[in-house]
Enzyme design. Structure first.
Site, PDB file in Angstrom:
ATOM      1  N   ASN A  81       0.807  -1.225   0.000  1.00  0.00           N
ATOM      2  CA  ASN A  81       0.000   0.000   0.000  1.00  0.00           C
ATOM      3  C   ASN A  81       0.837   1.271   0.000  1.00  0.00           C
ATOM      4  O   ASN A  81       0.375   2.311  -0.474  1.00  0.00           O
ATOM      5  CB  ASN A  81      -0.931  -0.009   1.222  1.00  0.00           C
ATOM      6  CG  ASN A  81      -1.672   1.300   1.393  1.00  0.00           C
ATOM      7  OD1 ASN A  81      -2.645   1.575   0.680  1.00  0.00           O
ATOM      8  ND2 ASN A  81      -1.214   2.128   2.323  1.00  0.00           N
ATOM      9  N   TYR A 145       4.013  10.016 -11.059  1.00  0.00           N
ATOM     10  CA  TYR A 145       2.991   9.220 -10.375  1.00  0.00           C
ATOM     11  C   TYR A 145       2.219   8.362 -11.365  1.00  0.00           C
ATOM     12  O   TYR A 145       2.058   7.149 -11.169  1.00  0.00           O
ATOM     13  CB  TYR A 145       2.038  10.149  -9.627  1.00  0.00           C
ATOM     14  CG  TYR A 145       0.947   9.444  -8.860  1.00  0.00           C
ATOM     15  CD1 TYR A 145       1.225   8.769  -7.684  1.00  0.00           C
ATOM     16  CD2 TYR A 145      -0.374   9.473  -9.308  1.00  0.00           C
ATOM     17  CE1 TYR A 145       0.223   8.129  -6.968  1.00  0.00           C
ATOM     18  CE2 TYR A 145      -1.386   8.847  -8.605  1.00  0.00           C
ATOM     19  CZ  TYR A 145      -1.078   8.165  -7.427  1.00  0.00           C
ATOM     20  OH  TYR A 145      -2.085   7.530  -6.736  1.00  0.00           O
ATOM     21  N   LYS A 149       2.455   4.288 -11.449  1.00  0.00           N
ATOM     22  CA  LYS A 149       1.253   3.550 -11.072  1.00  0.00           C
ATOM     23  C   LYS A 149       0.809   2.611 -12.202  1.00  0.00           C
ATOM     24  O   LYS A 149       0.261   1.539 -11.942  1.00  0.00           O
ATOM     25  CB  LYS A 149       0.137   4.514 -10.676  1.00  0.00           C
ATOM     26  CG  LYS A 149       0.342   5.129  -9.301  1.00  0.00           C
ATOM     27  CD  LYS A 149       0.372   4.084  -8.198  1.00  0.00           C
ATOM     28  CE  LYS A 149       0.434   4.680  -6.816  1.00  0.00           C
ATOM     29  NZ  LYS A 149       0.399   3.664  -5.742  1.00  0.00           N
TER      30      LYS A 149
END
Length: 254
Positions: A81, A145, A149
Site C-alpha cells: 500500500n 505518479y 502507477k
C-alpha cells in the site's frame, strides 16, 4: 471470505494513516493478525496500539523478514500500500522519477521476491496492490505518479496471470480520489479532478473485502472508473482529447 482472513498473517505497508490504516483496521476487525508498517514509527505504533496489531516501522522494501518473524513465521496476505504521489512533468528531476519508481513499483517487486517462494511452495498467498485509477487512466500534472502507477498495475497483472494456477491471489485496488493527506497534497489538479468524487479510506477497505469475497483481481472503489477504462481502450483519441480538455481547464485555474 472470512475464512481467507480469519487468523491470517497480514502485512500492510504505509499503514500509519489513510488507506493503509483503514485496511489494517478492517483486517484486524475480521480476525487477522496484522503487522502495521510505516516509515513514521510513531504513526505505525499508534495504529497498531489502536487495533491490537504489531508495528514494524521502516522502509517497506526491507521489512518482510521482520514482519514474517512478528507473525510467527508466515505472511499470508501482503498489502503493498505504501506509495508516493510524485507530481511534475517530463521535466521533473531524475531523483523524483527514481524515487517514484522505487516506492511505487520496485517495493512491490522486492516484496514479491521475498514472499513468492514460500507461497508457491505451499500453494497459497494473497498479494494486494494499492495502485490508483491513475494506473488505469492517468493523472494530469503528475507524470512520475501516473507512469509508475501504470507500472504497479502491470506488475500486479503479471503476477496474477503467471501464478494464479499455483494458488496466488492478486488484487489491484484502483480508486480515484480518497480523502487522505496524499489527496490534499495534489493541490489544484486534485481539487479539479479528484475532490468532487472523493471517498473515505474506509470505503476502499470495504471495496477490497468485497473483491476478496468475489475473488476479483480488479478492485474499483469508484465503479465509474470501469467506463473510463473501457473508453480509453476502445477510442483512445477521443479519450485523450477529453483529458486534454481537462488539462486546459486546469491550466486556466493555475
Amino acid at each position: 471470505m472470512m475464512e481467507a482472513v480469519q487468523d491470517a498473517g497480514v502485512v500492510v505497508t504505509g499503514a500509519g494513516g489513510g488507506i493503509g490504516a483503514a485496511l489494517a483496521r478492517r483486517f484486524a476487525a475480521a480476525g487477522a493478525r496484522v503487522v502495521v508498517n510505516d516509515l513514521d514509527a510513531g504513526k505505525a505504533g499508534a495504529v497498531a496500539d489502536e487495533i491490537g496489531a504489531i508495528a514494524v516501522p521502516g522502509d517497506a522494501s526491507a521489512i518482510i523478514g521482520a514482519a514474517r518473524e512478528a507473525l510467527g513465521g508466515t505472511v499470508d496476505i501482503y498489502c503493498a500500500n505504501a506509495g508516493l504521489a510524485s507530481g511534475g512533468s517530463e521535466a521533473a528531476e531524475e531523483t523524483v522519477w527514481a524515487r517514484a519508481w522505487d516506492v511505487n513499483v520496485m517495493a512491490h517487486v522486492r516484496a514479491a521476491q521475498e514472499l513468492l517462494p514460500a507461497w508457491l511452495e505451499r500453494g497459497s498467498g494473497r498479494f494486494v496492490s494499492t495502485v490508483s485509477a491513475a494506473g488505469l487512466l492517468t493523472m494530469i500534472g503528475a507524470a512520475p505518479y501516473s507512469v509508475t502507477k501504470h507500472g504497479a498495475y502491470s506488475f500486479a497483472e503479471w503476477l496474477s496471470l503467471t501464478y494464479r494456477h499455483r494458488g496466488l491471489k492478486v488484487h489491484a485496488i484502483c480508486p480515484q480520489g480518497v480523502r487522505t493527506d496524499m489527496l490534499a497534497a495534489t493541490g489544484s489538479a486534485g481539487d479539479l479532478v479528484l475532490q468532487p468524487t472523493a471517498i473515505e479510506p474506509e470505503d476502499v477497505a470495504d471495496a477490497l473485502f468485497k473483491g476478496i469475497e468475489d475473488d476479483r483481481f480488479l478492485i474499483l472503489p469508484h465503479p465509474e472508473v470501469a467506463g473510463y477504462f473501457q473508453a480509453r481502450a476502445t477510442d483512445p483519441d477521443r479519450w485523450l482529447t477529453n483529458m486534454n480538455h481537462m488539462q486546459q481547464k486546469w491550466e486556466e485555474t493555475r
